[in-house]
Design an enzyme around this catalytic site. Structure first.
Site, PDB file in Angstrom:
ATOM      1  N   HIS A  45       0.822  -1.210   0.000  1.00 28.94           N
ATOM      2  CA  HIS A  45       0.000   0.000   0.000  1.00 28.94           C
ATOM      3  C   HIS A  45       0.860   1.266   0.000  1.00 28.94           C
ATOM      4  O   HIS A  45       2.088   1.205   0.033  1.00 28.94           O
ATOM      5  CB  HIS A  45      -0.975  -0.010   1.178  1.00 28.94           C
ATOM      6  CG  HIS A  45      -0.309  -0.089   2.512  1.00 28.94           C
ATOM      7  ND1 HIS A  45       0.305  -1.228   2.962  1.00 28.94           N
ATOM      8  CD2 HIS A  45      -0.155   0.841   3.504  1.00 28.94           C
ATOM      9  CE1 HIS A  45       0.799  -1.007   4.171  1.00 28.94           C
ATOM     10  NE2 HIS A  45       0.542   0.251   4.515  1.00 28.94           N
ATOM     11  N   THR A  48       2.243   4.099  -4.490  1.00 28.79           N
ATOM     12  CA  THR A  48       3.259   4.076  -5.550  1.00 28.79           C
ATOM     13  C   THR A  48       4.490   3.246  -5.175  1.00 28.79           C
ATOM     14  O   THR A  48       4.828   3.096  -3.996  1.00 28.79           O
ATOM     15  CB  THR A  48       3.741   5.519  -5.841  1.00 28.79           C
ATOM     16  OG1 THR A  48       3.995   6.160  -4.585  1.00 28.79           O
ATOM     17  CG2 THR A  48       2.720   6.302  -6.634  1.00 28.79           C
ATOM     18  N   ARG A  49       5.168   2.760  -6.202  1.00 33.08           N
ATOM     19  CA  ARG A  49       6.455   2.078  -6.047  1.00 33.08           C
ATOM     20  C   ARG A  49       7.359   2.524  -7.196  1.00 33.08           C
ATOM     21  O   ARG A  49       6.883   2.722  -8.315  1.00 33.08           O
ATOM     22  CB  ARG A  49       6.293   0.550  -6.116  1.00 33.08           C
ATOM     23  CG  ARG A  49       5.477  -0.064  -4.976  1.00 33.08           C
ATOM     24  CD  ARG A  49       6.218   0.011  -3.662  1.00 33.08           C
ATOM     25  NE  ARG A  49       5.549  -0.642  -2.544  1.00 33.08           N
ATOM     26  CZ  ARG A  49       4.744  -0.034  -1.671  1.00 33.08           C
ATOM     27  NH1 ARG A  49       4.467   1.248  -1.793  1.00 33.08           N
ATOM     28  NH2 ARG A  49       4.220  -0.713  -0.665  1.00 33.08           N
ATOM     29  N   LYS A 263       6.478  12.285  -1.647  1.00 30.64           N
ATOM     30  CA  LYS A 263       6.422  11.098  -0.771  1.00 30.64           C
ATOM     31  C   LYS A 263       7.843  10.587  -0.578  1.00 30.64           C
ATOM     32  O   LYS A 263       8.592  10.474  -1.554  1.00 30.64           O
ATOM     33  CB  LYS A 263       5.556  10.024  -1.427  1.00 30.64           C
ATOM     34  CG  LYS A 263       5.530   8.702  -0.678  1.00 30.64           C
ATOM     35  CD  LYS A 263       4.757   7.645  -1.486  1.00 30.64           C
ATOM     36  CE  LYS A 263       5.121   6.250  -1.041  1.00 30.64           C
ATOM     37  NZ  LYS A 263       4.542   5.211  -1.907  1.00 30.64           N
ATOM     38  N   HIS A 267      15.115   3.764   3.350  1.00 32.90           N
ATOM     39  CA  HIS A 267      15.191   2.360   2.943  1.00 32.90           C
ATOM     40  C   HIS A 267      15.908   1.493   3.976  1.00 32.90           C
ATOM     41  O   HIS A 267      15.500   0.359   4.222  1.00 32.90           O
ATOM     42  CB  HIS A 267      15.893   2.271   1.591  1.00 32.90           C
ATOM     43  CG  HIS A 267      16.004   0.880   1.056  1.00 32.90           C
ATOM     44  ND1 HIS A 267      14.905   0.157   0.641  1.00 32.90           N
ATOM     45  CD2 HIS A 267      17.075   0.071   0.877  1.00 32.90           C
ATOM     46  CE1 HIS A 267      15.296  -1.039   0.228  1.00 32.90           C
ATOM     47  NE2 HIS A 267      16.610  -1.121   0.366  1.00 32.90           N
ATOM     48  N   CYS A 313       4.242   0.368   6.830  1.00 25.47           N
ATOM     49  CA  CYS A 313       4.234  -0.735   5.860  1.00 25.47           C
ATOM     50  C   CYS A 313       5.286  -1.764   6.304  1.00 25.47           C
ATOM     51  O   CYS A 313       5.984  -1.553   7.294  1.00 25.47           O
ATOM     52  CB  CYS A 313       4.575  -0.128   4.503  1.00 25.47           C
ATOM     53  SG  CYS A 313       4.262  -1.155   3.067  1.00 25.47           S
ATOM     54  N   LYS A 346       8.417  -3.784  -8.066  1.00 22.10           N
ATOM     55  CA  LYS A 346       8.631  -3.550  -9.494  1.00 22.10           C
ATOM     56  C   LYS A 346       8.667  -4.846 -10.294  1.00 22.10           C
ATOM     57  O   LYS A 346       8.355  -4.883 -11.470  1.00 22.10           O
ATOM     58  CB  LYS A 346       9.921  -2.748  -9.732  1.00 22.10           C
ATOM     59  CG  LYS A 346      11.186  -3.508  -9.327  1.00 22.10           C
ATOM     60  CD  LYS A 346      12.467  -2.716  -9.495  1.00 22.10           C
ATOM     61  CE  LYS A 346      12.655  -1.632  -8.471  1.00 22.10           C
ATOM     62  NZ  LYS A 346      12.691  -2.092  -7.052  1.00 22.10           N
TER      63      LYS A 346
HETATM   64  C1  LIG Z   1       7.148   1.449   2.404  1.00 19.79           C
HETATM   65  C2  LIG Z   1       7.525   0.530   1.282  1.00 19.79           C
HETATM   66  C3  LIG Z   1       8.086   1.050   0.121  1.00 19.79           C
HETATM   67  C4  LIG Z   1       8.467   0.223  -0.911  1.00 19.79           C
HETATM   68  N1  LIG Z   1       8.989   0.767  -2.070  1.00 19.79           N
HETATM   69  C5  LIG Z   1       9.277  -0.035  -3.113  1.00 19.79           C
HETATM   70  C6  LIG Z   1       9.672   0.530  -4.353  1.00 19.79           C
HETATM   71  O1  LIG Z   1       9.756   1.754  -4.500  1.00 19.79           O
HETATM   72  N2  LIG Z   1       9.938  -0.314  -5.380  1.00 19.79           N
HETATM   73  C7  LIG Z   1       9.819  -1.661  -5.258  1.00 19.79           C
HETATM   74  O2  LIG Z   1      10.081  -2.376  -6.234  1.00 19.79           O
HETATM   75  N3  LIG Z   1       9.431  -2.231  -4.092  1.00 19.79           N
HETATM   76  C8  LIG Z   1       9.151  -1.454  -3.031  1.00 19.79           C
HETATM   77  N4  LIG Z   1       8.711  -1.984  -1.851  1.00 19.79           N
HETATM   78  C9  LIG Z   1       8.691  -3.449  -1.688  1.00 19.79           C
HETATM   79  C10 LIG Z   1       7.454  -4.114  -2.266  1.00 19.79           C
HETATM   80  O3  LIG Z   1       6.306  -3.334  -2.054  1.00 19.79           O
HETATM   81  C11 LIG Z   1       7.331  -5.490  -1.650  1.00 19.79           C
HETATM   82  O4  LIG Z   1       8.554  -6.180  -1.891  1.00 19.79           O
HETATM   83  C12 LIG Z   1       6.199  -6.284  -2.246  1.00 19.79           C
HETATM   84  O5  LIG Z   1       4.987  -5.584  -2.170  1.00 19.79           O
HETATM   85  C13 LIG Z   1       6.094  -7.633  -1.519  1.00 19.79           C
HETATM   86  O6  LIG Z   1       5.054  -8.386  -2.115  1.00 19.79           O
HETATM   87  P1  LIG Z   1       4.465  -9.686  -1.418  1.00 19.79           P
HETATM   88  O7  LIG Z   1       3.531 -10.299  -2.393  1.00 19.79           O
HETATM   89  O8  LIG Z   1       5.590 -10.489  -0.885  1.00 19.79           O
HETATM   90  O9  LIG Z   1       3.662  -9.129  -0.140  1.00 19.79           O
HETATM   91  P2  LIG Z   1       2.173  -8.531  -0.069  1.00 19.79           P
HETATM   92  O10 LIG Z   1       1.895  -7.660  -1.235  1.00 19.79           O
HETATM   93  O11 LIG Z   1       2.026  -7.951   1.283  1.00 19.79           O
HETATM   94  O12 LIG Z   1       1.264  -9.817  -0.223  1.00 19.79           O
HETATM   95  C14 LIG Z   1       1.219 -10.841   0.740  1.00 19.79           C
HETATM   96  C15 LIG Z   1      -0.234 -11.244   0.897  1.00 19.79           C
HETATM   97  O13 LIG Z   1      -0.319 -12.431   1.649  1.00 19.79           O
HETATM   98  C16 LIG Z   1      -1.480 -12.347   2.441  1.00 19.79           C
HETATM   99  N5  LIG Z   1      -1.380 -13.302   3.548  1.00 19.79           N
HETATM  100  C17 LIG Z   1      -0.435 -13.306   4.511  1.00 19.79           C
HETATM  101  N6  LIG Z   1      -0.642 -14.336   5.366  1.00 19.79           N
HETATM  102  C18 LIG Z   1      -1.727 -14.987   4.923  1.00 19.79           C
HETATM  103  C19 LIG Z   1      -2.440 -16.123   5.384  1.00 19.79           C
HETATM  104  N7  LIG Z   1      -2.057 -16.812   6.485  1.00 19.79           N
HETATM  105  N8  LIG Z   1      -3.543 -16.507   4.711  1.00 19.79           N
HETATM  106  C20 LIG Z   1      -3.931 -15.840   3.604  1.00 19.79           C
HETATM  107  N9  LIG Z   1      -3.278 -14.758   3.120  1.00 19.79           N
HETATM  108  C21 LIG Z   1      -2.197 -14.332   3.760  1.00 19.79           C
HETATM  109  C22 LIG Z   1      -1.520 -10.905   2.877  1.00 19.79           C
HETATM  110  O14 LIG Z   1      -2.792 -10.499   3.292  1.00 19.79           O
HETATM  111  C23 LIG Z   1      -1.053 -10.189   1.620  1.00 19.79           C
HETATM  112  O15 LIG Z   1      -2.133  -9.769   0.825  1.00 19.79           O
HETATM  113  C24 LIG Z   1       8.306  -1.177  -0.790  1.00 19.79           C
HETATM  114  C25 LIG Z   1       7.715  -1.712   0.361  1.00 19.79           C
HETATM  115  C26 LIG Z   1       7.334  -0.863   1.393  1.00 19.79           C
HETATM  116  C27 LIG Z   1       6.711  -1.456   2.622  1.00 19.79           C
END
Ligand SMILES: Cc1cc2nc3c(=O)[nH]c(=O)nc-3n(C[C@H](O)[C@H](O)[C@H](O)COP(=O)(O)OP(=O)(O)OC[C@H]3O[C@@H](n4cnc5c(N)ncnc54)[C@H](O)[C@@H]3O)c2cc1C
Length: 377
Positions: A45, A48-49, A263, A267, A313, A346
């Site tokens: 959330h 943006t990224r 924003k 890091h 986050c 990304k």
């Molecule tokens: C502040 C911030 C800034 C960032 N900036 C950048 C950027 O500029 N560029 C970039 O490339 N990356 C950036 N990132 C990193 C990037 O956003 C994350 O690496 C990426 O979103 C991770 O994806 P994910 O699918 O692992 O996690 P998520 O998108 O969180 O998805 C995991 C999902 O699993 C679900 N889940 C968890 N446990 C369970 C369960 N037991 N049962 C069912 N569902 C479950 C959760 O509800 C969630 O929806 C940033 C991250 C943050 C926090």
């Protein structure tokens, strides 16, 4: 018990993308998420990224970044929604900065457009930046900003339209293997899958532990904040996204998009947390605002206006800050995508596609060897 070809545990950034690519190929997929994605409880959330192609974290990522960018463009077309703004990305640091050196080598190796600028050239081109003389910067004009929540919503709509089933607000409570199949237990029923993708972000470690996998993952509390800024200097039509390496710290940020303010986030650092008990109030640590305001006052003083909003986050860190995307060593029909260490969004499109290939074809077109779990053993 209903049986699916693939069950996806965690339908966030990576899982929702994988669900789309699986459904597009006709696989019967069940996506299960503990919340209602996109949502504010995980890692995607805050609107943006940044997407960069010339990759300071390692030039091995470049083919992955380029494939991801292609897929984001395809998704924009398929969903008819704007997911990317080509603002350019400016990376700045001292002359001996290893990250910038890797950015330059990546650009050279893969013939990516890159402008290398002195501190004075930066100050002249963007009068909103105060860059010290011992710094320089690299501008990647083809890179920019992804709209992360819109992207997940687009994948969700297209995946379900292509036949994927999605269970929201349903928490997976345990995972077990049963012969060749996997049984996924949730707080409201159990499901059988021929194949499984575990992509539960900050909650991955305990779920993977149930499958006998020990993956070194540290969920970490991170914050971002938006500040009132002089629009004539920092609006998205004239100011790039940015990454500043200051030696012992690293800050990244976004131009003011639609007047929302600049924003910015830090890091490095953050507090190791349990995602279930995380302190989600922005400002409960003085550093939430203090760190980024101090950065802005020094390097972008006309963007250090009033705090407009802040968000909490989660990064999920690995020891080397590279991802873990692999198949279970004993159960190759189980795939996991974890540890995106604050730079994964990304790549979500390319990770989703690669995970779908691992699950359907047994191998992915992109080389995932640098993301193997065995590097930690
Ligand atoms: C502040 C911030 C800034 C960032 N900036 C950048 C950027 O500029 N560029 C970039 O490339 N990356 C950036 N990132 C990193 C990037 O956003 C994350 O690496 C990426 O979103 C991770 O994806 P994910 O699918 O692992 O996690 P998520 O998108 O969180 O998805 C995991 C999902 O699993 C679900 N889940 C968890 N446990 C369970 C369960 N037991 N049962 C069912 N569902 C479950 C959760 O509800 C969630 O929806 C940033 C991250 C943050 C926090």
């Amino acid at each position: 018990m209903q049986t699916y070809e693939v069950i996806i545990v965690g339908a966030g950034s990576m899982g929702m993308a994988a669900g789309y690519y699986l459904a597009k190929r006709g696989a019967s997929a069940l996506l299960i998420d503990a919340f209602d994605p996109p949502h504010t409880m995980g890692s995607h959330h805050g609107d943006t990224r940044i997407i960069r192609h010339a990759y300071g974290e390692g030039k091995q990522y470049v083919p992955f970044a380029l494939r991801a960018q292609e897929l984001w463009a395809e998704l924009e077309q398929a969903a008819n929604v704007k997911l990317f703004s080509q603002t350019g990305v400016l990376s700045a640091g001292a002359h001996d900065c290893a990250f910038l050196q890797e950015v330059r080598e990546s650009a050279e190796r893969y013939s990516l457009p890159l402008e290398v600028l002195t501190a004075q050239e930066v100050r002249e081109r963007w009068p909103g930046i105060e860059l010290p003389d011992h710094f320089y910067a690299c501008l990647e004009p083809a890179s920019g900003v992804l709209y992360s929540e819109h992207a997940i919503r687009a994948y969700r709509e297209l995946a379900t339209a292509s036949g994927a089933s999605l269970l929201t607000n349903t928490k997976v409570t345990s995972l077990q293997t049963d012969g060749a199949d996997v049984i996924v237990h949730t707080d409201s029923g159990s499901y059988r899958g021929k194949k499984l993708l575990v992509s539960a972000g900050a909650w991955n470690a305990p779920l993977l532990q149930e499958l006998g996998l020990s993956v070194p993952l540290v969920p970490t509390r991170k914050t971002v904040a938006w500040f009132g800024a002089d629009e004539s200097l920092y609006s998205a039509d004239r100011f790039p996204a940015f990454v500043f390496h200051l030696g012992d710290s690293m800050f990244y940020g976004f131009p003011s998009i639609d007047g929302a303010g600049v924003k910015i986030g830090r890091h490095d650092g953050g507090q190791a947390i349990d995602p279930d008990t995380l302190e989600r109030t922005f400002g409960c640590y003085l550093s939430d605002e203090g760190d980024v305001r101090a950065f802005l006052e020094t390097y972008m003083p006309q963007a250090a206006g009033a705090l407009r909003q802040g968000r909490v986050c989660i990064y999920t860190m690995t020891p080397d800050e590279h991802f873990v995307i692999d198949r279970h060593p004993d159960n190759p029909h189980i795939v996991f995508a974890a540890g995106f260490s604050g730079h994964g969004f990304k790549f979500a499109s390319a990770v989703g596609e690669a995970a779908s290939q691992l699950l359907i074809d047994g191998e992915s077109k992109l080389d995932l060897s640098m993301f193997s779990l065995s590097r930690f053993s």
